[in-house]
Design an enzyme around this catalytic site. Structure first.
Site, PDB file in Angstrom:
ATOM      1  CG  HIS A   1      -2.048   0.964   1.133  1.00 57.81           C
ATOM      2  ND1 HIS A   1      -1.962   2.284   1.489  1.00 57.81           N
ATOM      3  CD2 HIS A   1      -3.322   0.781   0.674  1.00 57.81           C
ATOM      4  CE1 HIS A   1      -3.124   2.874   1.253  1.00 57.81           C
ATOM      5  NE2 HIS A   1      -3.968   1.983   0.763  1.00 57.81           N
TER       6      HIS A   1
ATOM      7  CD  GLU B   1      -8.954  -3.107  -3.176  1.00 54.74           C
ATOM      8  OE1 GLU B   1      -9.995  -3.770  -3.115  1.00 54.74           O
ATOM      9  OE2 GLU B   1      -8.905  -1.928  -3.527  1.00 54.74           O
TER      10      GLU B   1
HETATM   11  N1  ACO Z   1       3.701  -7.739  -4.781  1.00 58.20           N
HETATM   12  C1  ACO Z   1       5.005  -7.808  -5.039  1.00 58.20           C
HETATM   13  N2  ACO Z   1       5.871  -6.789  -4.911  1.00 58.20           N
HETATM   14  C2  ACO Z   1       5.355  -5.626  -4.489  1.00 58.20           C
HETATM   15  C3  ACO Z   1       3.992  -5.467  -4.197  1.00 58.20           C
HETATM   16  C4  ACO Z   1       3.149  -6.583  -4.354  1.00 58.20           C
HETATM   17  N3  ACO Z   1       1.845  -6.526  -4.102  1.00 58.20           N
HETATM   18  N4  ACO Z   1       3.768  -4.196  -3.815  1.00 58.20           N
HETATM   19  C5  ACO Z   1       4.934  -3.568  -3.878  1.00 58.20           C
HETATM   20  N5  ACO Z   1       5.897  -4.425  -4.289  1.00 58.20           N
HETATM   21  C6  ACO Z   1       7.310  -4.148  -4.457  1.00 58.20           C
HETATM   22  C7  ACO Z   1       7.544  -3.499  -5.815  1.00 58.20           C
HETATM   23  O1  ACO Z   1       7.817  -4.453  -6.803  1.00 58.20           O
HETATM   24  C8  ACO Z   1       8.716  -2.600  -5.533  1.00 58.20           C
HETATM   25  O2  ACO Z   1       9.891  -3.373  -5.575  1.00 58.20           O
HETATM   26  P1  ACO Z   1      11.163  -2.884  -6.439  1.00 58.20           P
HETATM   27  O3  ACO Z   1      11.557  -1.586  -5.756  1.00 58.20           O
HETATM   28  O4  ACO Z   1      12.125  -4.011  -6.278  1.00 58.20           O
HETATM   29  O5  ACO Z   1      10.645  -2.685  -7.832  1.00 58.20           O
HETATM   30  C9  ACO Z   1       8.529  -2.183  -4.088  1.00 58.20           C
HETATM   31  O6  ACO Z   1       7.700  -3.178  -3.489  1.00 58.20           O
HETATM   32  C10 ACO Z   1       7.845  -0.816  -3.968  1.00 58.20           C
HETATM   33  O7  ACO Z   1       6.725  -0.793  -4.821  1.00 58.20           O
HETATM   34  P2  ACO Z   1       5.961   0.545  -5.215  1.00 58.20           P
HETATM   35  O8  ACO Z   1       5.093   0.315  -6.417  1.00 58.20           O
HETATM   36  O9  ACO Z   1       6.903   1.707  -5.248  1.00 58.20           O
HETATM   37  O10 ACO Z   1       5.059   0.760  -3.944  1.00 58.20           O
HETATM   38  P3  ACO Z   1       3.833   1.720  -3.849  1.00 58.20           P
HETATM   39  O11 ACO Z   1       3.725   2.068  -2.435  1.00 58.20           O
HETATM   40  O12 ACO Z   1       3.879   2.827  -4.817  1.00 58.20           O
HETATM   41  O13 ACO Z   1       2.647   0.754  -4.338  1.00 58.20           O
HETATM   42  C11 ACO Z   1       0.690  -0.465  -4.551  1.00 58.20           C
HETATM   43  C12 ACO Z   1       1.497   0.547  -3.706  1.00 58.20           C
HETATM   44  C13 ACO Z   1       0.407   0.131  -5.949  1.00 58.20           C
HETATM   45  C14 ACO Z   1      -0.635  -0.735  -3.878  1.00 58.20           C
HETATM   46  C15 ACO Z   1       1.512  -1.776  -4.685  1.00 58.20           C
HETATM   47  O14 ACO Z   1       1.826  -2.277  -3.424  1.00 58.20           O
HETATM   48  C16 ACO Z   1       0.808  -2.823  -5.541  1.00 58.20           C
HETATM   49  O15 ACO Z   1       0.892  -2.778  -6.776  1.00 58.20           O
HETATM   50  N6  ACO Z   1       0.057  -3.794  -4.890  1.00 58.20           N
HETATM   51  C17 ACO Z   1      -0.658  -4.791  -5.629  1.00 58.20           C
HETATM   52  C18 ACO Z   1      -1.995  -4.247  -6.114  1.00 58.20           C
HETATM   53  C19 ACO Z   1      -2.980  -4.024  -4.987  1.00 58.20           C
HETATM   54  O16 ACO Z   1      -3.134  -4.809  -4.066  1.00 58.20           O
HETATM   55  N7  ACO Z   1      -3.702  -2.871  -5.079  1.00 58.20           N
HETATM   56  C20 ACO Z   1      -4.708  -2.464  -4.091  1.00 58.20           C
HETATM   57  C21 ACO Z   1      -4.143  -1.444  -3.138  1.00 58.20           C
HETATM   58  S1  ACO Z   1      -5.270  -1.000  -1.852  1.00 58.20           S
HETATM   59  C22 ACO Z   1      -6.312   0.137  -2.547  1.00 58.20           C
HETATM   60  O17 ACO Z   1      -6.019   0.737  -3.550  1.00 58.20           O
HETATM   61  C23 ACO Z   1      -7.652   0.426  -1.905  1.00 58.20           C
END
Ligand code: ACO
Length: 373
Positions: free
Chosen positions: A258, A313
């Site tokens: 998140h 989610e």
């Molecule tokens: N699975 C695997 N790796 C992840 C995940 C995940 N769910 N979330 C983050 N990471 C990793 C990324 O790959 C990244 O690694 P890297 O630096 O080696 O590339 C690191 O963690 C940071 O990721 P960011 O995208 O910068 O984190 P951010 O805080 O911007 O992202 C987000 C938040 C978009 C929700 C992300 O965690 C994600 O894509 N999750 C999966 C989709 C999801 O569950 N969405 C619902 C969110 S809740 C809502 O919107 C109500």
């Protein structure tokens, strides 16, 4: 002949793409404490609201600041003009498009002067579940069901969707989902609702624009993708291999991570409890619980630098499937829940209004003459 083009002056003010980290307002509605995994509505903990409240009581709290656990709100009838429009939509229209259209059409049937009022917020929040339920039935070739004023809003929505009264456990589970989805700070759709309201436009326009914003895949949530991923996993003994394979391919695990929360999302905790207590537990709730344990362990191993925990989610998926919604209705159902927050923000914005109008850095060509022909 003109003077040589002059370069645009450098921007003297700070700039943050996506407004990340910029404080763009003040609110007394919701407090998202990502560090400690806390979510408060007007100071009350989300877990307590789910345990002791109902969606109408929580919506009323957001609108008025008053806590009345017994507050009731039923779904409202659909004006004839809106029903005509819903009937005219293609059967394969996206439910989010249908809901946005219905809210817009509803606005055209109402006198909605500015500033917005609690009564307007209540009326719109009561109308939209009826509209979504009617569209879902019309596209299946079924007649819409009239609201039953003896039912509370979420129970009424399920009744109008299915044509039968849901059992208490099912209604309670979806009500809990509505409570956790009601409000979440200055997310993109809420900010949109505030911008629209700040122009002294009406509450239906604010909510129609908010639905359009929530429709985008970066905002509308991932529970249907959680459903897809869990069906790919298939069984608990395959979880470890599937999780590792997915991460090794560079893909993300839906329902984890998140932007704000660094701790376990308190909404996920509340929903997990509700999902476990459901009378008709979806078959794969146990699978979700088993996969979560594996996913948290492997994510911690692969990303020791970043806390990647379960988000709302993940457990929204078993609750929404468990109450009998099809995955294509998930985003629009999330929008119904967020009506309370959007409309509360419209009221809060209007109460101390200043037109929201940020600046932009101009990075185009410097002043120049049109080419001569
Ligand atoms: N699975 C695997 N790796 C992840 C995940 C995940 N769910 N979330 C983050 N990471 C990793 C990324 O790959 C990244 O690694 P890297 O630096 O080696 O590339 C690191 O963690 C940071 O990721 P960011 O995208 O910068 O984190 P951010 O805080 O911007 O992202 C987000 C938040 C978009 C929700 C992300 O965690 C994600 O894509 N999750 C999966 C989709 C999801 O569950 N969405 C619902 C969110 S809740 C809502 O919107 C109500």
């Amino acid at each position: 002949m003109t003077d040589a083009p002059t370069a645009a002056p450098p921007a003297p003010r700070p700039y943050s793409p996506g407004l990340e980290g910029i404080v763009a307002g003040e609110t007394s509605l919701g407090y998202v404490d990502g560090e400690h995994g806390r979510l408060l509505y007007r100071g009350y903990r989300i877990g307590d609201l789910v345990e002791h409240g109902s969606y109408p009581a929580v919506a009323n709290l957001l609108w008025t600041g008053d806590w009345d656990a017994k507050h009731r709100l039923s779904t409202a009838p659909i004006p004839d003009a809106v029903m005509t429009i819903l009937r005219a939509l293609p059967k394969d229209a996206k439910p989010m498009d249908a809901l946005r259209t219905a809210v817009s059409a509803w606005g055209a049937t109402q006198a909605l002067p500015w500033p917005p009022t609690v009564e307007q917020a209540r009326a719109l929040t009561a109308f939209s579940p009826s509209a979504l339920a009617a569209f879902a039935r019309l596209r299946a070739g079924e007649a819409p069901v009239e609201p039953d004023p003896s039912l509370d809003l979420v129970e009424g929505f399920l009744y109008q969707l299915k044509g039968v009264r849901p059992d208490a456990g099912t209604a309670r589970a979806l009500d809990a989902y509505f409570i956790v989805g009601a409000e979440h700070g200055f997310n993109a759709s809420t900010f949109t609702a505030r911008i629209v309201t700040s122009t002294r436009s009406d509450i239906a326009s604010a909510v129609a624009a908010a639905i359009g914003t929530m429709k985008g895949p970066l905002h509308g949530g991932a529970p249907s993708e959680v459903v897809d991923q869990l069906s790919q996993v298939g069984s608990a003994d395959h979880a470890e291999a599937w999780v590792r394979e997915t991460l090794d391919k560079g893909e993300r695990l839906m329902g984890f991570g998140h932007r704000v929360y660094r701790a376990y999302d308190p909404r996920a905790a509340a929903l997990r409890k509700v999902a476990e207590g459901m009378e008709h537990r979806p078959d794969w709730l146990q699978l979700a619980i088993d996969v979560e344990d594996v996913a948290l362990r492997v994510l911690a191993e692969k990303h020791p630098e970043r806390a990647l925990k379960t988000n709302v989610e993940y457990y929204a998926a078993p609750v929404l499937m468990g109450v009998g919604l099809t995955p294509d209705l998930f985003p629009a159902t999330f929008s119904l829940a967020r009506h309370a927050g959007w409309t509360a923000h419209a009221l809060e914005q209007a109460a101390d209004n200043r037109l929201i109008r940020p600046d932009v850095n101009y990075v185009g060509p410097a002043e120049r003459d049109l080419p001569s022909v």
